[in-house]
Design a protein around this motif. Sequence first.
Motif, PDB file in Angstrom:
ATOM      1  N   UNK A 158       0.816  -1.209   0.000  1.00 38.04           N
ATOM      2  CA  UNK A 158       0.000   0.000   0.000  1.00 38.04           C
ATOM      3  C   UNK A 158       0.844   1.250   0.000  1.00 38.04           C
ATOM      4  N   UNK A 159       1.948   1.227   0.763  1.00 37.81           N
ATOM      5  CA  UNK A 159       2.842   2.387   0.760  1.00 37.81           C
ATOM      6  C   UNK A 159       3.481   2.565  -0.614  1.00 37.81           C
ATOM      7  N   UNK A 160       3.855   1.471  -1.258  1.00 35.68           N
ATOM      8  CA  UNK A 160       4.437   1.547  -2.610  1.00 35.68           C
ATOM      9  C   UNK A 160       3.449   2.189  -3.584  1.00 35.68           C
ATOM     10  N   UNK A 161       2.202   1.773  -3.505  1.00 34.65           N
ATOM     11  CA  UNK A 161       1.178   2.340  -4.408  1.00 34.65           C
ATOM     12  C   UNK A 161       0.950   3.810  -4.090  1.00 34.65           C
ATOM     13  N   UNK A 220       0.095   8.919  -5.229  1.00 37.74           N
ATOM     14  CA  UNK A 220      -0.376  10.014  -4.376  1.00 37.74           C
ATOM     15  C   UNK A 220       0.716  10.964  -3.884  1.00 37.74           C
ATOM     16  N   UNK A 221       1.943  10.478  -3.709  1.00 35.73           N
ATOM     17  CA  UNK A 221       2.945  11.255  -2.982  1.00 35.73           C
ATOM     18  C   UNK A 221       3.463  12.451  -3.761  1.00 35.73           C
ATOM     19  N   UNK A 250       6.617  12.862   4.405  1.00 39.40           N
ATOM     20  CA  UNK A 250       7.192  12.645   3.088  1.00 39.40           C
ATOM     21  C   UNK A 250       6.142  12.909   2.017  1.00 39.40           C
ATOM     22  N   UNK A 251       6.594  13.483   0.890  1.00 39.04           N
ATOM     23  CA  UNK A 251       5.686  13.701  -0.218  1.00 39.04           C
ATOM     24  C   UNK A 251       5.608  15.154  -0.626  1.00 39.04           C
ATOM     25  N   UNK A 252       4.722  15.444  -1.572  1.00 35.86           N
ATOM     26  CA  UNK A 252       4.595  16.776  -2.143  1.00 35.86           C
ATOM     27  C   UNK A 252       3.728  17.693  -1.310  1.00 35.86           C
ATOM     28  N   UNK A 253       3.730  18.972  -1.684  1.00 40.10           N
ATOM     29  CA  UNK A 253       2.999  20.007  -0.956  1.00 40.10           C
ATOM     30  C   UNK A 253       1.895  20.624  -1.802  1.00 40.10           C
ATOM     31  N   UNK A 304      -8.858   7.335  -9.218  1.00 38.59           N
ATOM     32  CA  UNK A 304      -7.671   6.723  -8.649  1.00 38.59           C
ATOM     33  C   UNK A 304      -7.870   5.239  -8.384  1.00 38.59           C
ATOM     34  N   UNK A 305      -8.943   4.896  -7.690  1.00 37.05           N
ATOM     35  CA  UNK A 305      -9.157   3.486  -7.357  1.00 37.05           C
ATOM     36  C   UNK A 305      -9.453   2.656  -8.594  1.00 37.05           C
ATOM     37  N   UNK A 306     -10.156   3.263  -9.579  1.00 30.13           N
ATOM     38  CA  UNK A 306     -10.499   2.530 -10.796  1.00 30.13           C
ATOM     39  C   UNK A 306      -9.253   2.135 -11.570  1.00 30.13           C
TER      40      UNK A 306
END
Length: 929
Positions: A789-792, A797-798, A806-809, A896-898
Amino acid sequence: EDKDGDGHFDSRKVFTDEVQMLTSVEVGYGGVWLMCPPRLIFIPDRNGDDVPDAAPEVALDGFTVPSENYHNFANGLHFGPDGWLYGRCGASCPGEIGAPGTPPEKRVSMRGTIWRYHPVRKTFEALTYGCTNPWGHDWDEYGELFFINTVNGQLWHDFAGAHFVRPHTIDPNPRVYDLIDQHADHWHFDTAQGWAKGRDGKANTYGGGHAHIGMMIYQGDNWPGEYRGGLFTLNLHGRRANEEILERQGSGYVGHHGKDFFIAGDLWFRGMEISSGPDGGVFVLDWSDTGECHESTGVHRTSGRIYKITYGEPKQPHIGDLAKLSSEELVKLQLHPNEWFARHARLELATRAATLNRNLTPTLSLAPAVHQLRQLFDTDPDPIHRLRALWSLYVIGAADQDFLDAQLTNANEHIRAWVIRLLTDSWPLDTVMSQRPGGREEAAEAHTSSALYGRLVQLATRDPSGLVRLVLASTLQRLPVSERRFLASGLVSHPEDAHDHNLPLLIWYGLIPVAESDPASLAFLSAHCELPATRRFIARRLAEDIDKSPKPLDTLLGLSAAKSDAFRRDILDGMTDALTGWRKAKKLEAWDSFAEKLALNNDPALRERVRNLSVLFGDGRALDDVMKIALDQNANLAVRKSALQTLIDNRPDDLRDICERLLGTQFLNSVAARGLAGFDDPAVGQKLVRAYRSFHLSERPQLLAVLVSRATFANALLDAVAEGRIPRADLSPFHVRQIRSLANLGLNQRVGEVWGELHESSGQNQELIAKWKKQFTPATLEKADLSQGRFIFNLACSACHTLYGEGGKVGPDLSGAGRNNIDYLLENILDPSAVVSADFRMSVLKLKDGRVLNGIIAAKTERTVTLKTMTEVLTIERAEVESAQASTLSLMPEGLLQALTLEQARDLIGYLMHQTQVPLPTATKTALK
C-alpha cells in the motif's frame, strides 16, 4: 458557583440556551458577549441579575463558517488591558467583518490569528494575520499579548500588523514576501518526522505533540512563586500541560521549554482551556473524549468535565461582588497580588465609565478614582502597578494626550511602549492587503499633523529599547502612507536590529504601500538601511516596477556604489526574486557599473546571478557565456541546469537545438524537456517520447507533465502507451484529466481506448462510494499488505500529498486527516471535488503558445503568476497567458481506485487507514493495473 471554596460547585444558573455555534463567552460592559459564528452577539444584563435584559444584539457579522473545515472557527473572547474585546480565528476561516448592514467596501478582511472589537467605539480590527489554529491567548504582567497555535509552532508574541507563518495557505498579500515565524526556540514534536507522528505518545519526550489548546500566563497568588509568569498550555495528544518560560530578547520575546506541569493518566483527557480564578486556583476544561478536532460531528456530547488545580489550602477571597464595590475600592485592587482582581476591577471601572457616558452623566463621579489612579501611577515604584494604573486611566477615559505625551520619555520601556499604543489606539490599521480601511484615514491625519508625530520619529531613532521600536514598527501601519518614510527612516538605522526576529519584516509590512505612492523615497531609505532583509524587500519591490518606473531602482543601484558587497548582494537578491519568470526587462542605466563590481566577487553563485540578470537585460555576451556553461559536460550539473533554465527563459534562436542535444543527459534532460514544451511540433513530441526511458524514474513525471500539455505531444504519448513503450501505469488520473482539458474530441476518444474512462459525476460517485465500501469490509482490510500500500501511495499520491513527513505540498497534508474512517477516505478519493477548500481548487491556464496547464495558483504579481502543478512550480508571465479559468474542482482527479486492481486498492486503503509508517516492500507483487 462554588460558594464555600471547597473546589466543587454548589449552584448552577442558565443565562440563556437560545444560541447556536457557541465557541466562546465573555462578560463585561453591561452584559454577556457570545462568539457564535458568523456573529458576535451581545446580550445585555446591565443590572447584573444574571437574567437577560433584552433580546440579543448582533455586534458584528461576517465570520465565515466554511462547509469544508470545522475546526478553525472564530473563538477565544477575552477583554484586554486596553478595554478592547479580543478574539481569535484560524487562517482557513477568512471573514469580511462589520456591523450588520455594513457594505462590502467598508468591511474589514480577516485572514486568521487575532482580532479585536471595541465595545464603546464599535470599531473592529484584524490585528494580525496567519498561523493555523490559534486556540489560546493571554497577556503577561506587562500587557504583552501571546497566543498558542498548532502544527507550525506553538508560541507566538502578538503585535499589530504582523503577518505570521501559515503552513497550508499563502498570505493573500503578494507584497509581504516573507512571514514572521514562531517565538519559541523549540517544538513539541520531532520536526524531522513531521507533526502527525507525534500522536500516541511518540512525542512525549518533546512535549507531547503539535496540538495546543487553551493558554494561561499564571499571575495568581495560590501557586508557588516559581510558577508565576509561566505560560501554560494544554497539549491535546500529550494529555498534559506544557510550560513555556518567556524571556525578553531583541524586540520581543523567546519561549524556552519548561518542564511539563501535569500529565493526565485518563486516556479520554482532551484539555480545552486553562485559566486562573479569584482564589488563585486554576480551572481546566476537559472535552473528555477519544477523538480530535478533525472528527467534526463529535463523538461524545455529555462527558465534558471541569477541573480545578490548587496548591495547599486555597483561601476563599472575601472581597465579594466587584460590581458592588466603590470606585475607590476597585482602584485599590490594582495592587492585588492576584492579577484576576486587577483585571476584573479595571473592567468594572470601564463598564461604569461607559454607562456614565451613555447616560450623559457627568464623568466627575469617577473623579476620586481618577485621582487615586494618577497618584498610584506617579508614586508607586512597581512598574506593574504603574501599568495597571495606566490601563485603568485609559479605559475610563482619564488618560488625555498631554498626560500620555509626558510619558514618552518614561524610564520604563514597557510604559513607553504602552503609551505609544494608547496614543495611536484610535488610528486605523492597514488591512491584510496593506490598504487603508475605508472611512478611517482622517483620525490618523489629524494626529500625525501634530507635534506627536515628531516625537515618535525621534523615538524611532534614539530609543534604546527594541520593544519600543517594535511598537513603533506596528504604528507604521496606522500612519498615512505619505508620512511613513520619516518614522521608518529612524527604525531602519539600528544595526543591532539587523537580524532581529520581528523588526526587519514588520517594518517592511508598513512600507508596502509606500512603493505605490512614493517609490523614490524607498530608494533613499534603503541607502542607509541597516536591515538586510528590509533592503532586499525594497529592491525586490522596486524591481517589480522596473519597466514602468525604472528610476527609483536606478537610483538605488547608483547609491550602492559606495556600499559594501553585502549591501549590493542584498539588492541583487531582491532584484532576482522580483524578476523570476520574466523573459525580458529594460536595462537600467546604472546596471553595468553595479554588475562590474559584483563580477569581481569570489562567490560563483553571486556571479551567476549577475550573469542571469545581464541576460535578462539583453546582454548578448552574457547569453553566450550561459550557453557555453549549459553545454559544458565538465561543468557542475546544478550550474548547467540553472544555465539551461536561463536560456529557456530568454528563448534564443537555437534553443530547440540545444534542448534536443541535452535530452540524453540524465537529470539535465528534465530541464531540456521543459524548454521543448514551447515548440508545438509533433516531431518534438516524438523525440520526447523516444527519450522517456533515458529519464531517471524520479524525473519521468516531469516529462509526462510536458507531454500532456499539448495535443500534438499527447498523441505521441498515447501511441507509446498503446504500443507498450511507456507503461500504462505511469499515466495517472491527473494526466488523463490534463489531456481532457485540452478539449480535443479525438484525444478524449483515444485516451478512453488506451487508458480508460474518467467520470466526474457526483451522482455516479455516490453509487461508486457505496460499491467500494462493500468491498472494503474490516475482514478484507485486515488482509491488506501495508508495505505494498505504501508503494502504491508513493506512485499514485505522494507527488501531491504529504504523509508521515514525506511527499509533495500541492494538495493537503494527509497526516492529520481522518484516515481511520473508511467513509472519509472513500468520499475524498472517489469524489474529491464534492467539498474542496478554496486553497486547493484547480485553475486551468491556456497559454498563448498552445499549452494547457492544470494546477493551483500559488502566487500572483502584476507581471507573473505562479502555478503549482503535480510535478513542479512554474512562474509564468501574465502576458503569456491567454486565459485562466478557475474551477470548483479539486486538483485531485477522480478515477484513482479505478486505475488499480481490487487487491491494490485494498492495500492502498489499508495503508492510508494505518496510523504508523510501514517499510517499503522489498519487491512489488504485481504491476499496477
